[in-house]
Write a protein that holds these residues in place. Structure first.
Motif, PDB file in Angstrom:
ATOM      1  N   LEU A 152     -15.408 -15.294 -76.118  1.00  0.00           N
ATOM      2  CA  LEU A 152     -14.898 -16.640 -76.375  1.00  0.00           C
ATOM      3  C   LEU A 152     -13.388 -16.747 -76.146  1.00  0.00           C
ATOM      4  N   LYS A 153     -12.730 -15.638 -75.924  1.00  0.00           N
ATOM      5  CA  LYS A 153     -11.302 -15.671 -75.617  1.00  0.00           C
ATOM      6  C   LYS A 153     -11.096 -15.967 -74.139  1.00  0.00           C
ATOM      7  N   ALA A 154     -10.211 -16.913 -73.841  1.00  0.00           N
ATOM      8  CA  ALA A 154      -9.961 -17.272 -72.448  1.00  0.00           C
ATOM      9  C   ALA A 154      -9.238 -16.152 -71.721  1.00  0.00           C
ATOM     10  N   GLU A 155      -9.569 -15.980 -70.464  1.00  0.00           N
ATOM     11  CA  GLU A 155      -8.857 -15.019 -69.638  1.00  0.00           C
ATOM     12  C   GLU A 155      -7.415 -15.492 -69.456  1.00  0.00           C
ATOM     13  N   GLY A 156      -6.467 -14.591 -69.651  1.00  0.00           N
ATOM     14  CA  GLY A 156      -5.061 -14.966 -69.543  1.00  0.00           C
ATOM     15  C   GLY A 156      -4.573 -15.839 -70.682  1.00  0.00           C
ATOM     16  N   HIS A 157      -5.247 -15.780 -71.809  1.00  0.00           N
ATOM     17  CA  HIS A 157      -4.858 -16.613 -72.950  1.00  0.00           C
ATOM     18  C   HIS A 157      -3.462 -16.239 -73.451  1.00  0.00           C
ATOM     19  N   GLY A 158      -2.827 -17.187 -74.122  1.00  0.00           N
ATOM     20  CA  GLY A 158      -1.544 -16.932 -74.754  1.00  0.00           C
ATOM     21  C   GLY A 158      -1.727 -16.217 -76.080  1.00  0.00           C
ATOM     22  N   PRO A 159      -0.669 -16.172 -76.892  1.00  0.00           N
ATOM     23  CA  PRO A 159      -0.768 -15.512 -78.197  1.00  0.00           C
ATOM     24  C   PRO A 159      -1.853 -16.153 -79.061  1.00  0.00           C
ATOM     25  N   LEU A 160      -2.669 -15.320 -79.675  1.00  0.00           N
ATOM     26  CA  LEU A 160      -3.734 -15.786 -80.555  1.00  0.00           C
ATOM     27  C   LEU A 160      -3.517 -15.240 -81.958  1.00  0.00           C
ATOM     28  N   SER A 161      -3.739 -16.089 -82.950  1.00  0.00           N
ATOM     29  CA  SER A 161      -3.642 -15.673 -84.350  1.00  0.00           C
ATOM     30  C   SER A 161      -5.048 -15.545 -84.926  1.00  0.00           C
ATOM     31  N   ARG A 162      -5.277 -14.465 -85.646  1.00  0.00           N
ATOM     32  CA  ARG A 162      -6.574 -14.209 -86.258  1.00  0.00           C
ATOM     33  C   ARG A 162      -6.674 -14.947 -87.586  1.00  0.00           C
TER      34      ARG A 162
ATOM     35  N   VAL B  81     -13.140 -19.098 -69.699  1.00  0.00           N
ATOM     36  CA  VAL B  81     -13.748 -18.491 -70.885  1.00  0.00           C
ATOM     37  C   VAL B  81     -15.101 -17.898 -70.499  1.00  0.00           C
ATOM     38  N   PRO B  82     -15.240 -16.579 -70.551  1.00  0.00           N
ATOM     39  CA  PRO B  82     -16.490 -15.953 -70.097  1.00  0.00           C
ATOM     40  C   PRO B  82     -17.742 -16.524 -70.744  1.00  0.00           C
ATOM     41  N   TYR B  83     -17.699 -16.785 -72.046  1.00  0.00           N
ATOM     42  CA  TYR B  83     -18.886 -17.298 -72.729  1.00  0.00           C
ATOM     43  C   TYR B  83     -19.320 -18.630 -72.127  1.00  0.00           C
ATOM     44  N   TYR B  84     -18.353 -19.543 -71.927  1.00  0.00           N
ATOM     45  CA  TYR B  84     -18.714 -20.870 -71.421  1.00  0.00           C
ATOM     46  C   TYR B  84     -18.961 -20.866 -69.918  1.00  0.00           C
ATOM     47  N   ARG B  85     -18.333 -19.976 -69.183  1.00  0.00           N
ATOM     48  CA  ARG B  85     -18.639 -19.860 -67.758  1.00  0.00           C
ATOM     49  C   ARG B  85     -20.114 -19.480 -67.579  1.00  0.00           C
ATOM     50  N   ASP B  86     -20.558 -18.510 -68.380  1.00  0.00           N
ATOM     51  CA  ASP B  86     -21.958 -18.089 -68.307  1.00  0.00           C
ATOM     52  C   ASP B  86     -22.893 -19.177 -68.829  1.00  0.00           C
TER      53      ASP B  86
ATOM     54  N   ILE C 203     -14.596 -14.879 -88.734  1.00  0.00           N
ATOM     55  CA  ILE C 203     -13.331 -14.494 -88.128  1.00  0.00           C
ATOM     56  C   ILE C 203     -13.231 -15.184 -86.776  1.00  0.00           C
ATOM     57  N   PHE C 204     -12.104 -15.825 -86.508  1.00  0.00           N
ATOM     58  CA  PHE C 204     -11.919 -16.524 -85.238  1.00  0.00           C
ATOM     59  C   PHE C 204     -10.436 -16.516 -84.895  1.00  0.00           C
TER      60      PHE C 204
ATOM     61  N   SER D 160      -8.331 -29.082 -78.169  1.00  0.00           N
ATOM     62  CA  SER D 160      -7.084 -28.317 -78.051  1.00  0.00           C
ATOM     63  C   SER D 160      -7.322 -26.841 -78.339  1.00  0.00           C
ATOM     64  N   THR D 161      -8.522 -26.385 -78.022  1.00  0.00           N
ATOM     65  CA  THR D 161      -8.880 -24.994 -78.340  1.00  0.00           C
ATOM     66  C   THR D 161      -9.284 -24.217 -77.093  1.00  0.00           C
ATOM     67  N   SER D 162      -8.619 -24.461 -75.968  1.00  0.00           N
ATOM     68  CA  SER D 162      -9.043 -23.823 -74.727  1.00  0.00           C
ATOM     69  C   SER D 162      -8.866 -22.307 -74.751  1.00  0.00           C
ATOM     70  N   ASP D 163      -7.973 -21.777 -75.593  1.00  0.00           N
ATOM     71  CA  ASP D 163      -7.803 -20.329 -75.693  1.00  0.00           C
ATOM     72  C   ASP D 163      -8.966 -19.656 -76.420  1.00  0.00           C
ATOM     73  N   PHE D 164      -9.587 -20.391 -77.344  1.00  0.00           N
ATOM     74  CA  PHE D 164     -10.737 -19.890 -78.105  1.00  0.00           C
ATOM     75  C   PHE D 164     -11.544 -21.134 -78.497  1.00  0.00           C
ATOM     76  N   PRO D 165     -12.447 -21.582 -77.618  1.00  0.00           N
ATOM     77  CA  PRO D 165     -13.007 -22.933 -77.747  1.00  0.00           C
ATOM     78  C   PRO D 165     -13.978 -23.130 -78.905  1.00  0.00           C
ATOM     79  N   PHE D 166     -13.900 -24.325 -79.458  1.00  0.00           N
ATOM     80  CA  PHE D 166     -14.887 -24.814 -80.418  1.00  0.00           C
ATOM     81  C   PHE D 166     -15.532 -26.048 -79.800  1.00  0.00           C
ATOM     82  N   VAL D 167     -16.764 -25.890 -79.314  1.00  0.00           N
ATOM     83  CA  VAL D 167     -17.491 -26.967 -78.642  1.00  0.00           C
ATOM     84  C   VAL D 167     -18.826 -27.174 -79.345  1.00  0.00           C
ATOM     85  N   ARG D 168     -19.022 -28.360 -79.880  1.00  0.00           N
ATOM     86  CA  ARG D 168     -20.235 -28.696 -80.637  1.00  0.00           C
ATOM     87  C   ARG D 168     -20.442 -27.684 -81.776  1.00  0.00           C
TER      88      ARG D 168
END
Length: 450
Positions: A103-113, A62-67, A125-126, A315-323
């Motif tokens: 916040l979207k993971a690289e190579g993520h699976g299907p995501l629902s808006r 996830v680019p946001y969390y990598r940075d 929106i997430f 369970s949100t590795s495709d679009f993480p919610f951390v703290r």
């Protein structure tokens, strides 16, 4: 004892439905029904290991969390306790809005808006991936079974989300029919609709009710005023969520429908966080979710001390919610529950109050009927709806450059459609919206007595 048709739904139809959607909820529910009986120490070890794995994954993909991890010098491999999370900054709605793609993971699976309901006054929106959906379904399914009911038992849902009420296509209708789930709109509580709701509940005789506590209690009050008995219908439990459950509402629902009330706490953004067991404790879905409570300065609140609820969903590795700061206020407890489950307890949730509003003709509507119009508008950062009288409703908006002034016309149009064409709807853009004197935000305030 489970009925024949319920057994078919639980063991065949619903698992088939989940498999076709590529969800792992069936296997996950079985795992959760095992882990709920683990000792506190075993559960804590599992959670730390899972947290370390989760943070390591999002730190790589996830680019946001990598940075963020690089900037903070945070090493997921050194996570050895849940408290290690305190080394990371909070995630807020404004941060998510500014970093949606990052916040979207690289190579993520299907995501629902998704959109939040906006009862916090800050629409969002997430995105949610299949893993998060599977875990939330499994956690809710486990909690449902605590009360002796299951998927396929007749269910009556009093709800108002556009996801549920606006997408009743043939497939969804077929699914609900097969699962014996019946939906009633919670937004328009006119006397005629309340009569119909009472008749529908009596005709169906559901095993369980599900809905907003305010809506279920309003229907119950209407039945009592009409002298209509509702306590011999075979209802086993009333599940309530999305709002604060008040003691008077619990008594009204329990006495009128002749069943216990199971309170739940969760949100589309934060997940299925906690649910009440028959022994009366609000258990956190701890295998997936870490709940912190923090003081206004961000420091950890003590057990038994009220603080803002902060959620990490593993369970949100495709679009993480951390703290993630929910804006709600709650109290964590160290006490174990008489039910024997090792799941931690959320002693109290103090936030999430949403008022009713009253249309010019006297129809009572859930405040979300108005919220859903405002929260979907681009550029709205915060809002407050104040119903001064049946003749005047005011909408305060904090907006950014993405806001289209023409959206004010949509607000006026939609509100008049709901409240009455003769109602004055006054829309104002402001720089700040202040909390109430109590220090809490209320984003739908009605001064009209139903």
């Amino acid at each position: 004892m489970m009925g024949f048709y319920t057994a078919i739904c639980t063991n065949l139809l619903f698992p088939l439905h989940e498999r076709l959607k590529h969800h792992d909820s069936v296997a996950l529910r079985r795992q959760l029904e095992d882990s709920q009986w683990w000792s506190a120490d075993r559960l804590a070890q599992y959670r730390v290991q899972r947290l370390r794995t989760f943070l390591g994954q999002i730190g790589r993909t996830v680019p946001y969390y990598r940075d963020l991890f690089a900037r903070e010098g945070f090493d997921p491999d050194r996570v050895d306790a849940l408290e290690s999370l305190q080394g990371l900054p909070f995630l807020t709605k404004s941060i998510i809005r500014a970093n949606v793609e990052q916040l979207k993971a690289e190579g993520h699976g299907p995501l629902s808006r998704y959109n939040t309901g906006g009862s916090s006054g800050e629409p969002l929106i997430f995105y949610i991936g299949k893993s998060r959906k599977s875990h939330d379904v499994a956690a809710k399914w486990r909690a449902t079974r605590w009360w002796g009911v299951d998927i396929g038992d007749p269910e009556l849902v009093v709800w108002g989300s556009p996801v549920e009420l606006g997408a009743q296509d043939r497939i969804r209708q077929l699914r609900d029919t097969l699962m014996r789930s019946h939906l009633l709109p919670a937004f328009e509580m006119s006397p005629a609709n309340l009569d119909r709701f009472v008749d529908t509940i009596r005709r169906i005789g559901p095993a369980m009710l599900f809905g907003y506590p305010s809506s279920l209690s309003l229907i119950a009050q209407h039945a009592c005023k009409k002298g209509i008995a509702m306590d011999k219908l075979g209802i086993k439990v009333a599940f309530v969520t999305s709002e604060k459950l008040y003691d008077e509402q619990r008594r009204t629902i329990a006495e009128t429908y002749g069943c216990p009330v199971a309170n739940g706490y969760g949100a589309r953004d934060a997940g299925f966080i906690a649910h009440e067991c028959p022994s009366g404790s609000l258990h956190i879905s701890a295998e997936d979710i870490i709940v912190e409570t923090v003081r206004p300065d961000g420091s950890p609140a003590a057990r038994g001390e009220a603080g803002e609820i902060v959620v990490t969903h593993m369970s949100t590795s495709d679009f993480p919610f951390v703290r993630y700061r929910t804006g709600d206020v709650g109290v964590l407890s160290d006490e174990s529950c008489a039910c024997g489950r090792g799941l931690p307890v959320l002693a109290e949730v103090q936030g999430r109050a949403t008022d009713f509003v009253v249309a010019q003709d006297g129809t009572i509507m859930h405040g979300l009927a108005l919220i859903y119009t405002v929260r979907d508008l681009p550029g709205v950062e915060r809002f407050k709806i104040v119903q001064h009288s049946r003749e005047l409703t005011e909408v305060l908006l904090v907006t950014n450059a993405q806001f289209d002034p023409a959206s004010e016309l949509r607000i006026v149009h939609d509100f008049k459609t709901r409240l009455g064409q003769a109602v004055e709807v006054r829309v104002s853009r402001v720089t700040e919206i202040l909390p109430e004197k109590s220090g809490k935000f209320r984003y739908v305030v009605s001064h009209v007595t139903p």
